[in-house]
Motif scaffolding. Sequence first.
Motif, PDB file in Angstrom:
ATOM      1  N   UNK A 139      53.041  26.685 -22.098  1.00 35.26           N
ATOM      2  CA  UNK A 139      52.272  27.085 -20.904  1.00 35.26           C
ATOM      3  C   UNK A 139      53.099  27.222 -19.622  1.00 35.26           C
ATOM      4  N   UNK A 140      54.420  26.999 -19.702  1.00 38.63           N
ATOM      5  CA  UNK A 140      55.235  27.133 -18.498  1.00 38.63           C
ATOM      6  C   UNK A 140      55.371  28.593 -18.080  1.00 38.63           C
ATOM      7  N   UNK A 141      55.151  29.513 -18.989  1.00 34.99           N
ATOM      8  CA  UNK A 141      55.218  30.942 -18.709  1.00 34.99           C
ATOM      9  C   UNK A 141      53.911  31.599 -19.098  1.00 34.99           C
ATOM     10  N   UNK A 142      53.641  32.741 -18.537  1.00 37.03           N
ATOM     11  CA  UNK A 142      52.515  33.556 -18.951  1.00 37.03           C
ATOM     12  C   UNK A 142      53.059  34.659 -19.841  1.00 37.03           C
ATOM     13  N   UNK A 143      52.467  34.834 -20.997  1.00 40.12           N
ATOM     14  CA  UNK A 143      53.029  35.700 -22.014  1.00 40.12           C
ATOM     15  C   UNK A 143      51.941  36.624 -22.549  1.00 40.12           C
ATOM     16  N   UNK A 144      52.318  37.833 -22.904  1.00 40.04           N
ATOM     17  CA  UNK A 144      51.379  38.793 -23.494  1.00 40.04           C
ATOM     18  C   UNK A 144      52.090  39.579 -24.580  1.00 40.04           C
ATOM     19  N   UNK A 194      56.864  38.698 -20.754  1.00 38.94           N
ATOM     20  CA  UNK A 194      56.859  37.315 -20.278  1.00 38.94           C
ATOM     21  C   UNK A 194      57.194  37.253 -18.800  1.00 38.94           C
ATOM     22  N   UNK A 195      56.458  36.399 -18.067  1.00 41.08           N
ATOM     23  CA  UNK A 195      56.729  36.150 -16.648  1.00 41.08           C
ATOM     24  C   UNK A 195      56.566  34.658 -16.396  1.00 41.08           C
ATOM     25  N   UNK A 196      57.156  34.124 -15.314  1.00 37.16           N
ATOM     26  CA  UNK A 196      56.879  32.732 -14.943  1.00 37.16           C
ATOM     27  C   UNK A 196      55.397  32.524 -14.676  1.00 37.16           C
ATOM     28  N   UNK A 197      54.922  31.306 -14.862  1.00 38.06           N
ATOM     29  CA  UNK A 197      53.495  31.037 -14.728  1.00 38.06           C
ATOM     30  C   UNK A 197      52.975  31.404 -13.341  1.00 38.06           C
ATOM     31  N   UNK A 198      53.798  31.243 -12.320  1.00 36.10           N
ATOM     32  CA  UNK A 198      53.361  31.575 -10.963  1.00 36.10           C
ATOM     33  C   UNK A 198      53.045  33.054 -10.814  1.00 36.10           C
TER      34      UNK A 198
END
Length: 688
Positions: free
Chosen positions: A601-606, A651-655
């Motif tokens: 969950x540290x990153x947002x992924x699709x 993928x991007x950082x969660x922020x």
Amino acid sequence: MSGPEEQPELLPGHEWRSVRASVKESQAKARATRARKAAEAEVAEVDPVARVLVDVPLAHLDRPFDYAVPASMAEAARPGVRVKVRFAGQDVDGYLVERAATSDHTGRLAPLRRVVSDEPVLSPAVAGLVAAVAERYAGSRSDVLRLAVPPRHATTEKEPSPTEPPVPPAGPGEAAGWPTYEHAAAYLSHLAGGGAPRAVWSVAPGEDWPRRLAEAAAATRRAGRGTLICVPDGKDVDRVDRALTDLLGADHHVTLTADAGPAQRYRDFLAVSRGTRRIVVGTRAAAFAPVHDLGLVVVWDDGDDLHAEPRAPYPHTRETLLLRAEREGAAALVAGFARSVEAEYLLRTGWAHELAAPRPVVRERVRVTVAGASELDLRRDPLARAARLPHQALEAIREAVAEGPVLVQNPRLGYVAALACERCRTPARCDVCRGPLALTGPTTPPACRWCGTEVPGWACGECGHRGLRAPVIGDARTAEEIGRALPRVRVLTSSRDRVLATVDARPGVVVATPGAEPVAEGGYAAVVLLDAWLLLGRTDLRTEEEALRRWCDAVGLVRPGGRALVVGDPAHPAVQALVRWDPGGFAARETVERQEAHLPPASRLATITGEPGAVDDALTLLSLPEVGEVLGPVPTSLGEQEEPEVRAVVRVPRAQGAALGRALGELQRVRSARKLDAVRIQVDPPSL
């Protein structure tokens, strides 16, 4: 002069009557049309503009459209009702979400065709949640609305909803089990006072968790607010349903499940929408239930894959409920015997606080051991670590079955799920389709699991040997082996074909696959977990987390003071976490490792999946944030008979998660408007 054959032929009398009737019918339709247009021309005096979400699954049309409200519909056309509108040359369904005085549209507004029902089924809170979920998962509101609002049942809609009786006062000893957990008393106090505390509850083995959740719901209801509880399946719904009935009576809550049938489900939905029921228990679709004055949302066992919606846009129950808690100012409780990395991340960020039992309490509840873990065990049984059902496991079953029921978890369904050559260990394959061979019973010949072809005269293609061995044993064969070893003990099975919800307290052995474990009256005297290597052998990001969750769910059914035995590698971190009953510590280590690897969950992924050309087009059109990165695309399958398909990971950082959601949503709209080849976009998929 014209001949007789050129004279016009007169119609018979009955045909003339038919023509006159058709003319009169056409004239009546024309008059009705003129009358309708005249009525539609007279718009409502107050808020004559209706903003409607049309039920069209095209992403580029995912926005409200303005329509005129005829004066004849001014009273019925309320926010939240179902309507019919003219869209793209045909009548389509929609929801009226807002009435307004003016419109940005400069031309003439088309009128509403009709109000299907004056029942407001889409509340403003749920409409806002639907929009937020659609943005979060890069989907369309039309798809989310199908999950949020059940189909209309006209007969049921005409029935009045039953009134809710007064909430009974708290009885003596109610919520006596909560003080076992640190900070739980303060959590309940905040709920009773109308606050919005947020917590992650690590449930101790042997806990009557449905009763604890019912007590939390009762405290919230006595504060004048509603509660929404989401669990993975119908068995859990039934347990919480019984706990709420015992505590508050049957007239304070409803259950929302697909098994209830369209009429009953819509009846319960209307009771919630009309405010006569304030407590809802259900599976994942219940996360959108229109609970009035929502004060508490609960998700039980959030790591279960049943919480992940299999239909677009693939929302997860946990994320939907947490979004809802933020939007409506409600309390939140993420509970389970195990702890997901997402729940651990809530603790690490300070969004929620931990409710956990002290170590002495956990040690009193259950003692977990591993077969062959000590030198003494190996001296008694040298094959304790190699045997599938070692002597130590049989002895544990024999000792515990005298005290009550024993649960044996077997992770593979069937009789003998896989076969291999007895001599060279080469997997046995079908000569027709190359599928794996298996046994369905003790007297049946080997048969292919793919095409069903029986192979009674099988011979190994590598060495020619005809002997077979069974590297993977199913639950049916396990029950047969235990029945032979313990001939006077009753043995039951619970699996996909026949799932037992409960078993009585009589002595016996229950062999169940993961997720199909029945609840024993008074709890199990012992739990034995077989073939730990099978659950740990999958290739997936969540393999170890999922294995520990399934083990904890089984061991959690033990009675206080019971024992559990694991047949597996005693040095494996997941097995060690189970022995210590430390799912929180395991989740914390997993979270740190995923942060280092830039994984959720540290990153947002699709993921973007589809044909190679369609995926390339999608990546070309995608406007990622500067810190975003693309992995792939790579083939999803190497099978020769399947359609070529590739998958790219974004993928991007969660922020930057919200920015990724907006970028993917814009990609969906552009693709829809240009009618490009379809791709499947899934944000934060439950498995990789």
